[in-house]
Motif scaffolding. Structure first.
Motif, short mmCIF file in Angstrom:
data_model
loop_
_atom_site.label_atom_id
_atom_site.label_comp_id
_atom_site.label_asym_id
_atom_site.label_seq_id
_atom_site.Cartn_x
_atom_site.Cartn_y
_atom_site.Cartn_z
N CYS A 111 2.43 89.41 12.85
CA CYS A 111 2.17 88.36 11.85
C CYS A 111 1.86 89.01 10.50
O CYS A 111 2.15 88.47 9.45
CB CYS A 111 1.04 87.42 12.29
SG CYS A 111 -0.62 87.94 11.82
N CYS A 114 -3.27 89.06 10.25
CA CYS A 114 -4.53 88.94 11.02
C CYS A 114 -5.26 90.29 10.99
O CYS A 114 -4.71 91.31 10.59
CB CYS A 114 -4.24 88.50 12.46
SG CYS A 114 -3.63 89.82 13.53
N CYS A 141 -3.37 93.06 13.06
CA CYS A 141 -2.16 93.54 12.40
C CYS A 141 -2.51 94.43 11.22
O CYS A 141 -1.90 95.47 11.00
CB CYS A 141 -1.29 92.37 11.94
SG CYS A 141 -0.32 91.63 13.27
N CYS A 181 -2.16 91.03 18.16
CA CYS A 181 -2.07 90.06 17.04
C CYS A 181 -2.73 88.72 17.36
O CYS A 181 -2.53 88.15 18.43
CB CYS A 181 -0.59 89.85 16.70
SG CYS A 181 -0.32 88.63 15.41
N LEU A 182 -3.50 88.24 16.40
CA LEU A 182 -4.20 86.95 16.55
C LEU A 182 -3.44 85.82 15.87
O LEU A 182 -3.85 84.65 15.94
CB LEU A 182 -5.60 87.05 15.91
CG LEU A 182 -6.55 88.08 16.53
CD1 LEU A 182 -7.77 88.28 15.62
CD2 LEU A 182 -6.99 87.62 17.91
ZN LIG Z 1 -1.27 89.55 13.55
#
Ligand SMILES: [Zn+2]
Ligand SMILES: NC(=O)c1ccc[n+]([C@@H]2O[C@H](COP(=O)([O-])OP(=O)(O)OC[C@H]3O[C@@H](n4cnc5c(N)ncnc54)[C@H](O)[C@@H]3O)[C@@H](O)[C@H]2O)c1
Ligand SMILES: [Zn+2]
Length: 348
Positions: free
Chosen positions: A90, A93, A96, A104-105
């Motif tokens: 992404c 986050c 990342c 990754c959130l």
């Molecule tokens: Zn992420």
């Protein structure tokens, strides 16, 4: 379009499905030019990952041509040739931004062929296209770069870098499948004094020699502990990399380590493994685990371009995109067929 669809443990079919469309503005649709099968796909088909639903298109590795992009995609353009990484990023986050995109959130991480439809198809939707694809180096062969979608970054980050391989080290690698072999390739970049490859299959050990293992051990016939100790004045390996994913090999990896040694687990484990803390607490070992983050992919692309890493060595079989049944059969019987990585491509 056609795609390889999972229908519950042991069941898959190459069938007609709707062509994917842009859902989020950061998506790209990529026409798959070449894809491959991972040991993890076999885990899914065995039912080891029960959260994969019936109807999921499998696969998390591809090289392809960009067919469409969402309004929010800025660096990737229609017609670009790209590597699609097994990890979607992404980019915004916390994880990342720290280089830990495996965690990754923001909706990325390992999602292709798992949480969303994957790459074993004629087309695939790639979320976060700007940060989850890599532009293909000029003149590089599709199948060489395809090896950077998963196995090479996985073994390099989770095995070699987590294990902190240093010049002169004795490195023991348990498991000589594609991941263990990638770990051999990555460890060699650091000039270890000896790489010992351990596997039950002679075909895999022969491959390990081709990849640069100094010593191979078939642990169905020989005692790896004795061999590693004889190389190290009785101490054990400086770094041990676990590349199988069963309790016995994790326990062996710990046993093979010297006091103060580093044990890097790469294997995906489906059941508990025993850590003999009653023996190990006093030995100052470090154990690491991990899911690949793919932060090393750009480094590996440079190492391929400079001929320090030779991904072509992995490719043992070629198939057309419509030959998934044959390809899975050959890959699933690797000890007999000698398969390392099978490549399915549009042009085969
Ligand atoms: Zn992420
Ligand atoms: N951590 C990650 O991010 C990540 C990413 C990709 C794959 N993986 C995992 O890495 C592992 C290896 O992947 P692979 O594609 O090379 O798998 P593979 O099945 O092709 O290879 C495993 C090898 O281990 C050998 N083996 C099995 N039991 C053994 C034993 N008791 N002693 C010694 N050798 C033994 C097999 O003969 C085989 O050669 C799998 O568990 C896979 O799911 C992890
Ligand atoms: Zn994989």
């Amino acid at each position: 379009m056609r795609a390889l669809v999972y229908h519950g443990p042991g069941r898959k079919a190459w069938e007609d499905v709707p062509k994917p469309e842009i859902i989020d503005s950061t998506d790209a649709i990529v026409r798959v030019d070449a894809t491959t099968i991972c040991g993890t796909d076999l885990h899914i088909l065995k039912g080891d990952l029960p959260d994969v639903p019936d109807g999921r298109i499998l696969g998390h590795e591809a090289v392809g041509t960009v067919d469409a992009v969402g309004r929010g995609v800025s660096t990737v353009k229609v017609g670009d040739r790209v590597l699609v990484s097994c990890i979607s990023v992404c980019g915004t986050c916390r994880f990342c931004r720290d280089g830990h995109s495996g965690q990754c959130l923001g909706g990325g991480g390992w999602i292709l062929g798992y949480k969303i439809d994957g790459t074993q198809a004629e087309y695939v939707r790639v979320p976060f296209a700007d940060t989850s694809t890599f532009s293909m180096p000029d003149g590089a062969a599709d199948e060489d770069i395809l090896m950077l979608a998963d196995i090479l970054p996985t073994a390099y980050e989770v095995g070699v870098l987590n294990g902190n391989v240093q010049p002169g080290d004795v490195v023991a690698i348990v498991g000589a499948g594609p991941i263990g072999l990638s770990a051999i390739m990555g460890a060699r970049l650091f000039s270890p004094s000896h790489i010992v490859a351990i596997d039950l299959a002679d075909t895999r050990l022969e491959a390990a020699k081709r990849f640069g293992a100094d010593i191979t051990v078939n642990n169905s016939r020989e005692d790896p502990l004795e061999i590693v100790r004889s190389l190290t004045g009785g101490l054990g390996a400086d770094v041990t990399i676990e590349a199988v994913g069963v309790p016995a090999t994790f326990e062996l990896a710990v046993k093979l380590s010297r006091p103060g040694g580093r044990i890097a687990n790469i294997g995906v484990h489906g059941e508990p493994a025993t850590l003999h803390l009653e023996e190990q607490w006093i030995r100052n070992i470090t154990i690491t685990t991990g899911l690949v983050d793919a932060y090393a992919t750009t480094t590996l692309l440079r190492l391929v371009a400079s001929h320090h890493v030779h991904p072509g060595l992995f490719v043992t079989h070629h198939f057309g995109l419509n030959e998934f049944d044959k390809a899975y059969d050959v890959f699933g019987r690797a000890a007999e067929t000698g398969a390392l990585k099978v490549v399915l491509s549009r042009s085969a």
